[in-house]
Motif scaffolding. Sequence first.
Motif, PDB file in Angstrom:
ATOM      1  N   PHE A 232      42.905  62.349  10.343  1.00  0.00           N
ATOM      2  CA  PHE A 232      44.229  62.265   9.751  1.00  0.00           C
ATOM      3  C   PHE A 232      44.456  63.438   8.808  1.00  0.00           C
ATOM      4  CE2 PHE A 232      43.604  57.486  10.207  1.00  0.00           C
ATOM      5  CZ  PHE A 232      44.330  57.430  11.384  1.00  0.00           C
ATOM      6  N   GLY A 233      45.717  63.793   8.640  1.00  0.00           N
ATOM      7  CA  GLY A 233      46.088  64.834   7.704  1.00  0.00           C
ATOM      8  C   GLY A 233      46.378  64.264   6.328  1.00  0.00           C
ATOM      9  N   THR A 234      46.867  65.132   5.439  1.00  0.00           N
ATOM     10  CA  THR A 234      47.113  64.740   4.050  1.00  0.00           C
ATOM     11  C   THR A 234      48.199  63.674   3.943  1.00  0.00           C
ATOM     12  OG1 THR A 234      46.469  66.928   3.277  1.00  0.00           O
ATOM     13  CG2 THR A 234      47.792  65.594   1.780  1.00  0.00           C
ATOM     14  N   PHE A 235      49.311  63.886   4.602  1.00  0.00           N
ATOM     15  CA  PHE A 235      50.453  62.981   4.459  1.00  0.00           C
ATOM     16  C   PHE A 235      50.155  61.610   5.052  1.00  0.00           C
ATOM     17  CE2 PHE A 235      54.591  61.197   5.678  1.00  0.00           C
ATOM     18  CZ  PHE A 235      55.265  61.318   4.472  1.00  0.00           C
ATOM     19  N   LYS A 236      49.602  61.607   6.249  1.00  0.00           N
ATOM     20  CA  LYS A 236      49.383  60.355   6.962  1.00  0.00           C
ATOM     21  C   LYS A 236      48.160  59.601   6.440  1.00  0.00           C
ATOM     22  CE  LYS A 236      49.186  58.654  11.737  1.00  0.00           C
ATOM     23  NZ  LYS A 236      49.153  59.069  13.152  1.00  0.00           N
ATOM     24  N   GLY A 237      47.107  60.326   6.094  1.00  0.00           N
ATOM     25  CA  GLY A 237      45.846  59.677   5.749  1.00  0.00           C
ATOM     26  C   GLY A 237      45.650  59.394   4.277  1.00  0.00           C
ATOM     27  N   VAL A 238      46.345  60.127   3.397  1.00  0.00           N
ATOM     28  CA  VAL A 238      46.120  59.943   1.961  1.00  0.00           C
ATOM     29  C   VAL A 238      47.415  59.604   1.231  1.00  0.00           C
ATOM     30  CG1 VAL A 238      45.218  60.974  -0.158  1.00  0.00           C
ATOM     31  CG2 VAL A 238      44.172  61.556   2.036  1.00  0.00           C
ATOM     32  N   TYR A 239      48.409  60.463   1.373  1.00  0.00           N
ATOM     33  CA  TYR A 239      49.636  60.295   0.586  1.00  0.00           C
ATOM     34  C   TYR A 239      50.359  58.987   0.908  1.00  0.00           C
ATOM     35  CZ  TYR A 239      54.340  61.085  -1.210  1.00  0.00           C
ATOM     36  OH  TYR A 239      55.533  60.948  -1.865  1.00  0.00           O
ATOM     37  N   THR A 240      50.568  58.727   2.198  1.00  0.00           N
ATOM     38  CA  THR A 240      51.348  57.546   2.577  1.00  0.00           C
ATOM     39  C   THR A 240      50.698  56.241   2.123  1.00  0.00           C
ATOM     40  OG1 THR A 240      52.295  58.713   4.474  1.00  0.00           O
ATOM     41  CG2 THR A 240      52.408  56.305   4.498  1.00  0.00           C
ATOM     42  N   PRO A 241      49.410  55.970   2.462  1.00  0.00           N
ATOM     43  CA  PRO A 241      48.834  54.694   2.001  1.00  0.00           C
ATOM     44  C   PRO A 241      48.744  54.601   0.479  1.00  0.00           C
ATOM     45  CG  PRO A 241      47.158  56.078   3.036  1.00  0.00           C
ATOM     46  CD  PRO A 241      48.467  56.715   3.323  1.00  0.00           C
ATOM     47  N   SER A 242      48.545  55.730  -0.203  1.00  0.00           N
ATOM     48  CA  SER A 242      48.442  55.698  -1.664  1.00  0.00           C
ATOM     49  C   SER A 242      49.782  55.392  -2.305  1.00  0.00           C
ATOM     50  CB  SER A 242      47.908  57.036  -2.191  1.00  0.00           C
ATOM     51  OG  SER A 242      46.596  57.279  -1.751  1.00  0.00           O
ATOM     52  N   VAL A 243      50.823  56.101  -1.899  1.00  0.00           N
ATOM     53  CA  VAL A 243      52.122  55.927  -2.546  1.00  0.00           C
ATOM     54  C   VAL A 243      52.725  54.567  -2.201  1.00  0.00           C
ATOM     55  CG1 VAL A 243      53.706  56.873  -0.805  1.00  0.00           C
ATOM     56  CG2 VAL A 243      54.145  57.277  -3.231  1.00  0.00           C
ATOM     57  N   LEU A 244      52.430  54.040  -1.005  1.00  0.00           N
ATOM     58  CA  LEU A 244      52.949  52.722  -0.649  1.00  0.00           C
ATOM     59  C   LEU A 244      52.282  51.617  -1.466  1.00  0.00           C
ATOM     60  CD1 LEU A 244      53.400  52.891   3.232  1.00  0.00           C
ATOM     61  CD2 LEU A 244      55.115  53.122   1.432  1.00  0.00           C
ATOM     62  N   THR A 245      51.005  51.818  -1.836  1.00  0.00           N
ATOM     63  CA  THR A 245      50.338  50.832  -2.686  1.00  0.00           C
ATOM     64  C   THR A 245      50.850  50.930  -4.119  1.00  0.00           C
ATOM     65  OG1 THR A 245      48.382  51.051  -1.274  1.00  0.00           O
ATOM     66  CG2 THR A 245      48.085  49.920  -3.355  1.00  0.00           C
ATOM     67  N   ILE A 246      51.203  52.152  -4.545  1.00  0.00           N
ATOM     68  CA  ILE A 246      51.767  52.332  -5.890  1.00  0.00           C
ATOM     69  C   ILE A 246      53.137  51.655  -5.983  1.00  0.00           C
ATOM     70  CG2 ILE A 246      52.713  54.062  -7.477  1.00  0.00           C
ATOM     71  CD1 ILE A 246      50.432  55.921  -6.593  1.00  0.00           C
ATOM     72  N   PHE A 247      53.972  51.847  -4.962  1.00  0.00           N
ATOM     73  CA  PHE A 247      55.283  51.203  -4.946  1.00  0.00           C
ATOM     74  C   PHE A 247      55.126  49.782  -4.396  1.00  0.00           C
ATOM     75  CE2 PHE A 247      57.301  55.628  -4.298  1.00  0.00           C
ATOM     76  CZ  PHE A 247      57.253  55.849  -5.669  1.00  0.00           C
ATOM     77  N   GLY A 248      54.643  48.888  -5.245  1.00  0.00           N
ATOM     78  CA  GLY A 248      54.345  47.536  -4.802  1.00  0.00           C
ATOM     79  C   GLY A 248      55.261  46.502  -5.417  1.00  0.00           C
ATOM     80  N   VAL A 249      54.773  45.263  -5.404  1.00  0.00           N
ATOM     81  CA  VAL A 249      55.561  44.124  -5.855  1.00  0.00           C
ATOM     82  C   VAL A 249      55.914  44.238  -7.329  1.00  0.00           C
ATOM     83  CG1 VAL A 249      55.541  41.615  -6.103  1.00  0.00           C
ATOM     84  CG2 VAL A 249      54.509  42.673  -4.093  1.00  0.00           C
ATOM     85  N   ILE A 250      55.017  44.830  -8.126  1.00  0.00           N
ATOM     86  CA  ILE A 250      55.287  44.943  -9.569  1.00  0.00           C
ATOM     87  C   ILE A 250      56.540  45.771  -9.813  1.00  0.00           C
ATOM     88  CG2 ILE A 250      54.412  45.914 -11.742  1.00  0.00           C
ATOM     89  CD1 ILE A 250      51.630  45.060 -10.851  1.00  0.00           C
ATOM     90  N   MET A 251      56.725  46.815  -9.027  1.00  0.00           N
ATOM     91  CA  MET A 251      57.904  47.654  -9.197  1.00  0.00           C
ATOM     92  C   MET A 251      59.177  46.850  -8.948  1.00  0.00           C
ATOM     93  SD  MET A 251      58.988  51.160  -7.171  1.00  0.00           S
ATOM     94  CE  MET A 251      59.440  50.318  -5.652  1.00  0.00           C
ATOM     95  N   TYR A 252      59.167  45.997  -7.938  1.00  0.00           N
ATOM     96  CA  TYR A 252      60.374  45.259  -7.571  1.00  0.00           C
ATOM     97  C   TYR A 252      60.613  44.040  -8.457  1.00  0.00           C
ATOM     98  CZ  TYR A 252      60.872  47.993  -3.287  1.00  0.00           C
ATOM     99  OH  TYR A 252      61.071  49.015  -2.384  1.00  0.00           O
ATOM    100  N   LEU A 253      59.545  43.345  -8.822  1.00  0.00           N
ATOM    101  CA  LEU A 253      59.719  42.037  -9.465  1.00  0.00           C
ATOM    102  C   LEU A 253      59.340  41.995 -10.944  1.00  0.00           C
ATOM    103  CD1 LEU A 253      58.297  39.749  -6.620  1.00  0.00           C
ATOM    104  CD2 LEU A 253      60.664  40.469  -6.999  1.00  0.00           C
ATOM    105  N   ARG A 254      58.673  43.047 -11.467  1.00  0.00           N
ATOM    106  CA  ARG A 254      58.223  42.974 -12.851  1.00  0.00           C
ATOM    107  C   ARG A 254      58.657  44.159 -13.725  1.00  0.00           C
ATOM    108  NH1 ARG A 254      57.778  38.598 -11.773  1.00  0.00           N
ATOM    109  NH2 ARG A 254      56.017  37.141 -11.929  1.00  0.00           N
ATOM    110  N   PHE A 255      59.235  45.196 -13.150  1.00  0.00           N
ATOM    111  CA  PHE A 255      59.558  46.371 -13.942  1.00  0.00           C
ATOM    112  C   PHE A 255      60.661  46.074 -14.955  1.00  0.00           C
ATOM    113  CE2 PHE A 255      59.604  51.282 -13.416  1.00  0.00           C
ATOM    114  CZ  PHE A 255      58.904  51.380 -14.606  1.00  0.00           C
ATOM    115  N   GLY A 256      61.641  45.285 -14.550  1.00  0.00           N
ATOM    116  CA  GLY A 256      62.695  44.910 -15.486  1.00  0.00           C
ATOM    117  C   GLY A 256      62.141  44.098 -16.645  1.00  0.00           C
ATOM    118  N   TRP A 257      61.197  43.209 -16.362  1.00  0.00           N
ATOM    119  CA  TRP A 257      60.549  42.404 -17.406  1.00  0.00           C
ATOM    120  C   TRP A 257      59.815  43.291 -18.408  1.00  0.00           C
ATOM    121  CZ3 TRP A 257      55.349  41.801 -18.584  1.00  0.00           C
ATOM    122  CH2 TRP A 257      55.023  40.734 -19.444  1.00  0.00           C
TER     123      TRP A 257
END
Length: 737
Positions: free
Chosen positions: A6-31
């Motif tokens: 895998f390359g950088t985008f597919k093998g590292v960036y995508t799975p990392s950034v998708l885990t960072i943008f998780g449920v906490i961002m949607y349901l707890r950031f306002g709190w």
Amino acid sequence: KKGYSFGTFKGVYTPSVLTIFGVIMYLRFGWVLGNVGLAGTLLIVTMATAITFLTGLSISAMATNMKVGGGGAYYIISRSLGIEAGAAIGLPLFFARAFGVAFYIAGFTEALMTVVNPLPMLDPAIAAKVISAATLVLLTALAYFSADLALKVQFAIFAAIGVSLVSFFMGNPTPEALAIPATATIPPKAAFWVVFAVFFPAVTGIEAGLGLSGDLKDPAKSLPRGTLLAIGTGYLVYMAMPVFLHLRVPDGNLLLIDSNIMTTVARWSIPIVIGVFAASLSSALGSLLGAPRTLQALAIDRVIPRFIGKGFGKDKADPRIATAISFAVALGAVLLGDLDLIAPILSMFFLLSYGLLNLSAGLEGLIESPSWRPKFKVKYGISLLGAAACFTAMLMIDAGATIIAVVVTSLVFYLIKRRQLNAHWADMRYGILTLLIRFAIHRLNKLKPDERTWRPNILALSGSPKSRWHLIEMAHSLAQHSSALTISSILPVEDWSAAKVQSMETSIRDYLAKREVEAMVKIFPSPDMLTGASALVRAYGYGPLTPNTILLGDTDNSESFTEFAELIKLVYRTERNLIMLKESNRVPAEEAIEIHVWWGGNKDNIGLILTLAYQIQKSPIWKQSKLHIKTIVDSEGERGAAKERLNSFIEEQRIPAETEVLIKQQSSFYDIIRQVSANAGLVFMGMRPPEKDETDDAYGAYYGKLMEATSQMPTLAFVLAAEKIEFRKVIGISQRG
């Protein structure tokens, strides 16, 4: 290349950034914003991201200095701190990621059931477990057959999250939408560190990309770029979101009660709902890809059975057996239901792995080994700062969970250590110890030995351990893990070779290890035994770490008395203490548990003798023994005063010993000693120090008479104090005596 490449985008960036943008961002950031305000939120985001960023820098340095294989954090830590440390974090990290799958799926199920219940005929609790189990089966099928297909699915998820963020930042809610219901109860605001603990897991997604390290085309390039880019993307979004929310939601109380504030604010609500689903599923899928590969790496290194690491599919890259095990663990967690009790502990393992990654990079830079040449250079202080930040965050989030995580990790380390696995790679432990020793030696070189911290640093001239085991047993009893001990043997020079020296050292070291004797081994080539022993006494040691006590056996060869006396004089002139052990040829009594000390008037000798007697009583062999201090006077009139002095002495110095004063009724002191100490297990006696201008022949004659006079006695330890230490202070003998 093995794996998917895998390359950088597919093998590292995508799975990392998708885990960072998780449920906490949607349901707890306002709190988070509602509790600590805009400034506090920006500070929390910056602090949390800084920890992840420092870890990303350390990963970048490590990845550009080694060929990174499969297993992510486990691989890097095991190749840096050793297989025991790698396994100690790798096994708990696998379970953390496998249980994490259940958490992410539970988040997806909860979000789904707030919109629609696809199983209305079932009890809600049962329906949630059925939906979670079905979702787990679907995601496992993706990960089981092809990581490539799973990552392609993540592209669609990435697009869905992107659309949801666009919808959010385009939002301009009406005052009616932002009105607080009259029946709403406003909860009290949480403390800063409580809010920090809730938010922090949102920035710990770099493990997802790191877990695919074995399937990257160029880990040295992809890991630094993909990891740091994902961290940067997350930071920009997380800094922009609270500013936008602060501008759009003037009443902070609404943020405390509305967990779906992103949906309320967004231009279109559907993309936000889809984004919540996508974030949950992407995090679960990332863990399902990473957990089996950690397990596979552990199997390849024989930490667990090797069949678990077998690969299938393209280039044998899919760890299907490990994926099945991960599925079983995650399914058990799903069916278990309430996992809130172990959730903090699982988070600790992620932070602990980050801390060890930072520590590994920091120590590599601190040691400055020639092999440490990363293309991505990071100052060791930055990595050590990252390690300290990780461990501090663990304590702030949950001190109890931190302690449990450390205990579990330590237990795994101990169990792996006991297995004595032989790693086929070199790690930095030797370099770490060398660095510590170098620092200690330079510091020690500026200090002088003192009575308070004195220990017998012993060089035992034992020869073959099998033939003179009594010398090693004596030396080990005196050292007992608190002093340095070197077992030495002289190798005749005509038989000398580097290979033979190494073979003898290994053989003796293994022999000692089987008998649980901790000692260094020194083989010294020399034309004869006494010449080699003299050379060792002169030269052995490093800086201030030189033996202060020489232990040797006696000789009964009268032709060697002069040369032996020369060795004793050399030991004394070089200010090293001497212990000469004369083994008895008598059969000891079955209850020979007494240690007798004969005091002949030399205060330096008695101070050293009592120190050695105290040391030897701490050993398992002699711990039940009783110490008897004896002296001889010429007449009955001297007896009372001598007895009083001895009793006062042991009382003042708190020495657990019995005293006895004998009257010289026989012509020789040695006859009295032979009679009184007949059943003693060990007898300590002092030796006369050589006079300044005394010849070797004269002192050899004294030695011969001493050996003759002490024949037919129990085992004797002759002691000669020569070190410039007031041994009376070591054992605490009063200066008045």
